[in-house]
Design an enzyme around this catalytic site. Structure first.
Site, PDB file in Angstrom:
ATOM      1  N   ASP A 107      95.012  52.652  38.319  1.00 47.19           N
ATOM      2  CA  ASP A 107      95.531  53.822  37.611  1.00 47.19           C
ATOM      3  C   ASP A 107      96.635  54.541  38.360  1.00 47.19           C
ATOM      4  O   ASP A 107      97.261  55.453  37.827  1.00 47.19           O
ATOM      5  CB  ASP A 107      94.386  54.833  37.445  1.00 47.19           C
ATOM      6  CG  ASP A 107      93.686  54.661  36.122  1.00 47.19           C
ATOM      7  OD1 ASP A 107      94.228  53.965  35.264  1.00 47.19           O
ATOM      8  OD2 ASP A 107      92.601  55.228  35.984  1.00 47.19           O
TER       9      ASP A 107
HETATM   10  C1  BGC Z   1      92.326  58.262  40.871  1.00 45.07           C
HETATM   11  C2  BGC Z   1      91.934  56.961  40.228  1.00 45.07           C
HETATM   12  C3  BGC Z   1      91.406  57.199  38.838  1.00 45.07           C
HETATM   13  C4  BGC Z   1      92.398  58.046  38.057  1.00 45.07           C
HETATM   14  C5  BGC Z   1      91.930  58.338  36.654  1.00 45.07           C
HETATM   15  C6  BGC Z   1      93.242  59.033  39.991  1.00 45.07           C
HETATM   16  O1  BGC Z   1      93.516  60.289  40.562  1.00 45.07           O
HETATM   17  O2  BGC Z   1      92.910  58.004  42.119  1.00 45.07           O
HETATM   18  O3  BGC Z   1      90.973  56.295  41.009  1.00 45.07           O
HETATM   19  O4  BGC Z   1      91.229  55.972  38.193  1.00 45.07           O
HETATM   20  O5  BGC Z   1      92.668  59.245  38.729  1.00 45.07           O
HETATM   21  O6  BGC Z   1      91.028  59.336  36.594  1.00 45.07           O
HETATM   22  C1  NOJ Z   2      88.767  54.647  39.034  1.00 45.56           C
HETATM   23  C2  NOJ Z   2      88.865  54.555  37.558  1.00 45.56           C
HETATM   24  O1  NOJ Z   2      87.662  54.999  36.977  1.00 45.56           O
HETATM   25  C3  NOJ Z   2      89.178  53.170  37.107  1.00 45.56           C
HETATM   26  O2  NOJ Z   2      89.393  53.168  35.715  1.00 45.56           O
HETATM   27  C4  NOJ Z   2      90.365  52.612  37.824  1.00 45.56           C
HETATM   28  O3  NOJ Z   2      90.490  51.275  37.448  1.00 45.56           O
HETATM   29  C5  NOJ Z   2      90.202  52.718  39.326  1.00 45.56           C
HETATM   30  N1  NOJ Z   2      89.909  54.057  39.672  1.00 45.56           N
HETATM   31  C6  NOJ Z   2      91.416  52.238  40.092  1.00 45.56           C
HETATM   32  O4  NOJ Z   2      92.464  53.128  39.985  1.00 45.56           O
END
Ligand code: BGC
Ligand code: NOJ
Length: 814
Positions: free
Chosen positions: A486
């Site tokens: 993400d």
């Molecule tokens: C985090 C990710 C997460 C995303 C969506 C980001 O701030 O680093 O791990 O998947 O937010 O909530």
């Molecule tokens: C946590 C999120 O819940 C997931 O959707 C995502 O794939 C990972 N972070 C990696 O960014």
């Protein structure tokens, strides 16, 4: 079995026993599995909600408070001026004995001080919307004693986000009623709500409070609530401000005597036409009916037994006895338990997820099913239906939906181009597990074409063609807003601090491409083709195959850096994850997905990619997401470069993707490496690191800080992580190699000799297989021979049609 200064595993009771209230972070448990849920820490902190932690929050909790973990359902003893909690906090009185036993769906606290022992067992019964606290007070002394027992919790005014923000309104809306020993919270019931909550006890009250200022005091806190310290509640009635529920019981105990009280905190919905029993007086009938189900210690204990029996049954569907009790502990108890929790919560409510930001994630929830389908396949089926209903006919999907409404979350939208592919994984895994091929024909209309009777198979096809229809300049999949990572925001270009990386995508003609989605497409594209063939839709399969073949070719031509797979092409079509980059030269996701897809097994690329992972990304605490970490913010790459080096997606050990390497190593036949990666992040194997790790030693955390971090090996974001489902999947299906397939159970282990001989019981559909795996002295990959009930089997698949009863299977490894 004591393994750390903070606690130990009690496997026989399927419990983790915490032996101090002052763990490095609060160590929590989850209660509930059917609509009503609670988070509960090792000191009874936490909160409860009904279905949706944002829109139906029942009790109040203050995140990131000082001290940590403030707010919970607290019981207090005032023993002639000595005040304490059985859970060891928030009053800091040192106890003569403290233990918290986190079990399967319940938590038990045992506190002892000056000959008074309190045992508090808290659970949510299987089918009811309430939290039961069975509280036993025992006088272990030689003389009789009278003590005062107080309960307390603070109501949330339902919408957790509004509750923490809209004080100008909320300080005037709070309303309660008290009748007998029950305190009712009815804020907003006068207007648009048809639900209220209550907190009751099965004994007459010496007093109560419903107004926080009276119970706690304006300048006190829960470590010294005014009423508890004074030894008497004030019978306050909340009007606005902050409604609470506190009971006072005066308990007389002869020497050696015990008394058990049952407290019930429940949630009730009333049909709109029956809301009131008199003007302004709520209809209490449904609440009283619920209280009556738990109004004796015997009834509460019976409900607890039903719950633990239920868990014993669920966990018996897959059990393993190997030469390493840590593996058994992980797979038989805690990993499966965490799988249930991630399945229920997605990423909504934990001690790191506030419950107000996110509902059920399309990507996350699809993946969570792969750790859970063997436990309750029907629940997975229902979840897939909900997820598919938020997909568009072009294959794209809402990234999240709210559990209460099941509607796609418009604030977040879509455009995460990995999302569609996860549906293929979830459906394939469910059908293989359950044998429910008919599900593929089940009708779930797309969100944008509600009148069209599209089937689940149509959804898979839409997912497949969403990738095909969204290719970039190198014929690789466009990444959209982001793929699984993400934080790799290649079309965001954000320089505005108040802008969300998660919701910003600039430009219509994006060119940024993802090698991870490319691997996903080959892996799950092949799965789609297998499903088409299963249904006899050969023309669909034939039409799809060239797209998969073309993707393999594109990866080899444009996605190979020399020693590993590239990660992406950015908005300028420059490579990311290349040896030519100054930072972020190699990433884990594309190595995992391209190799799991089988790309490069024919020409040595897969092996080379995995060797590069070992060389550049693996460290003592797990496998890092990328190296070298980004040292500066780069708007072309987005959030990944926003994190300081070593944390989260910027070169942290992002545990979720480690099992992808385990699977790939097992496919490659390198049993020692597969096990080694698995054990580096698996809680049962790293108890000795608890002090450094800080999070609960019985569950996976999302992230462990990497080599570049100030403190390495420190975990964060425990519980709600795709690591749980994926590591379970990797260990059971690829290390132990017990792999459901459409027509039977494939047995293809890749077992390191250190695990010794292994016995597994696996319930698969209606069959039960007792499987014995013997070391063969060779590589540990694949089987040298297999028998069923003493008869040799050809190949490595147990044909379900032929062998669908109870069977003994003996396997000798290569
Ligand atoms: C985090 C990710 C997460 C995303 C969506 C980001 O701030 O680093 O791990 O998947 O937010 O909530
Ligand atoms: C946590 C999120 O819940 C997931 O959707 C995502 O794939 C990972 N972070 C990696 O960014």
């Amino acid at each position: 079995m004591t393994a750390s200064t903070y606690g130990y595993f009690d496997d026989a009771n399927k419990e983790y026993v915490v032996t101090t209230p002052f763990t490095p972070l609060p160590w929590i448990n989850y209660l509930g599995n059917d609509g009503f849920f609670g988070l509960i820490s090792n000191t009874s902190g936490g909160y409860s909600f009904y279905r949706d932690a944002k829109f139906r929050r029942i009790t109040r909790y203050r995140y990131n408070n000082v001290p940590m973990d403030s707010g919970g359902r607290y019981f207090y003893i005032n023993d002639n001026g000595t005040v304490w909690n059985p859970g060891g906090r928030p009053v800091r009185t040192e106890l003569d004995h403290y233990e918290c036993r986190h079990g399967m769906g319940y938590s038990k606290f045992i506190g002892r001080k000056n000959d008074i022992e309190v045992e508090q067992t808290t659970f949510i019964p299987l089918k009811d919307w309430c939290e039961v606290h069975r509280v036993t007070v025992t006088n272990q002394g030689a003389a009789s004693k009278s003590v005062k027992l107080f309960s307390s919790l603070e109501w949330c005014l339902w919408n957790a986000e509004d509750d923490g923000a809209n004080f100008q309104r909320n300080f005037s809306t709070g309303e309660v009623e008290v009748e007998g020993s029950a305190i009712y919270h009815k804020t907003e019931y006068r207007e648009r709500r048809n639900h209220y909550s209550f907190f009751s006890v099965n004994a007459p009250l010496a007093g109560y409070d419903t107004d926080r200022q009276h119970f706690v005091g304006v300048y006190n806190d829960y470590s010294c609530p005014q009423a508890v310290m004074a030894g008497a509640c004030t019978n306050s009635e909340a009007h606005g401000w902050s409604p609470v529920a506190a009971h006072q019981l005066d308990v007389e105990l002869a020497a050696g005597e015990s008394k058990t009280f049952v407290f019930v905190m429940g949630y009730v919905e009333v049909e709109p036409e029956n809301k009131w029993q008199a003007p302004g007086v709520i209809n209490k009938e449904p609440a009283q009916a619920l209280m009556a189900k738990y109004d004796t210690a015997e009834k509460a204990s019976a409900a607890l037994k039903t719950l633990t029996d239920y868990w014993d049954g669920l966990l018996s569907r897959f059990t393993v006895k190997s030469g390493d009790e840590r593996l058994d502990r992980a797979l038989n108890i805690w990993n499966q338990y965490q799988n249930m929790v991630t399945f229920n919560m997605s990423r909504s409510a934990s001690y790191f997820e506030s419950g107000i930001g996110r509902g059920m994630g399309f990507r996350d929830s699809n993946q969570d099913t792969i750790g859970f389908a063997h436990m309750i396949p029907s629940a997975v089926r229902d979840r897939i239906i909900d997820l598919a209903a938020t997909q568009q006919s072009d294959g794209s999907a809402y990234h999240q939906y709210q559990p209460l409404t099941k509607k796609g979350n418009a604030d977040i939208g879509g455009n995460f181009n990995d999302d569609p592919m996860w549906l293929v994984l979830a459906v394939a895994n469910y059908v293989k597990e359950s044998g429910d091929v008919d599900f593929l024909s089940y009708v779930v209309p797309f969100e944008d074409t509600p009148e069209v009777p599209s089937t689940i198979y149509d959804h898979l096809k839409a997912s497949f063609y969403h990738v095909v229809n969204n290719l970039g300049p190198h014929q690789l999949p466009l990444i959209g807003r982001a793929d699984w990572n993400d934080c790799l925001n290649l079309n965001c270009f954000s320089t505005e601090p108040n802008e969300s990386y998660q919701t910003t995508q600039r430009g219509d003609s994006d060119v940024a491409e993802s090698l991870m989605i490319a691997g996903q497409f080959v892996l799950y594209g092949n799965e789609f083709i297998a499903i088409a063939k299963l249904l006899g839709l050969d023309s669909d399969a034939d039409a799809a195959q060239p797209h998969v073949d073309a993707m393999v070719a594109a990866v080899k031509e444009h996605g190979w850096d020399g020693e590993w797979f590239l990660r992406a092409y950015d908005s300028q079509s420059n490579p990311i994850g290349s040896s030519n980059n100054a930072e972020g030269k190699i990433f884990i996701e594309s190595q995992g997905f391209c190799t799991m897809a089988g790309i490069g097994f024919d020409d040595g690329k897969a092996k080379q990619a995995l060797d590069s992972v070992e060389k550049h990304l693996a460290c003592e605490y797990g496998v890092m997401l990328q190296q070298p970490a980004y040292s500066e913010y780069n708007p072309l790459y987005g959030e990944i470069t926003s994190y300081p080096p070593g944390y989260k997606e910027n070169a942290g050990i992002f545990c979720h993707n480690n099992p992808w390497i385990v699977v790939a190593e097992a496919m490659m036949g390198r049993a020692d490496k597969a096990l080694s990666y698995y054990t580096r992040i698996t809680p049962a194997f790293i108890e000795h690191l608890t002090e450094r790790h800080k999070t609960e030693p019985y569950v996976y955390s999302q992230m462990i800080s990497g080599r570049d971090a100030y403190i390495q090996g420190e975990a964060k974001n425990s519980w709600l992580t795709g690591t749980a489902a994926w590591n379970y999947y990797a260990a059971t299906q690829y290390i132990l190699g017990i792999r459901p397939d459409y027509n039977g159970l494939q047995i293809d282990p890749c077992v390191d000799a250190s695990l010794g001989d292994i016995k597994i019981t696996r319930q698969f559909r209606d069959a039960v297989y007792h499987i014995e795996i013997k070391q063969g002295g060779g590589t540990g990959k694949g089987i040298a021979s297999m028998t069923i009930d003493g008869v040799a089997v050809d190949g490595d698949v147990i044909d379900y049609q032929t062998f669908n009863g109870v069977h003994d299977i003996k396997v000798v490894l290569n």
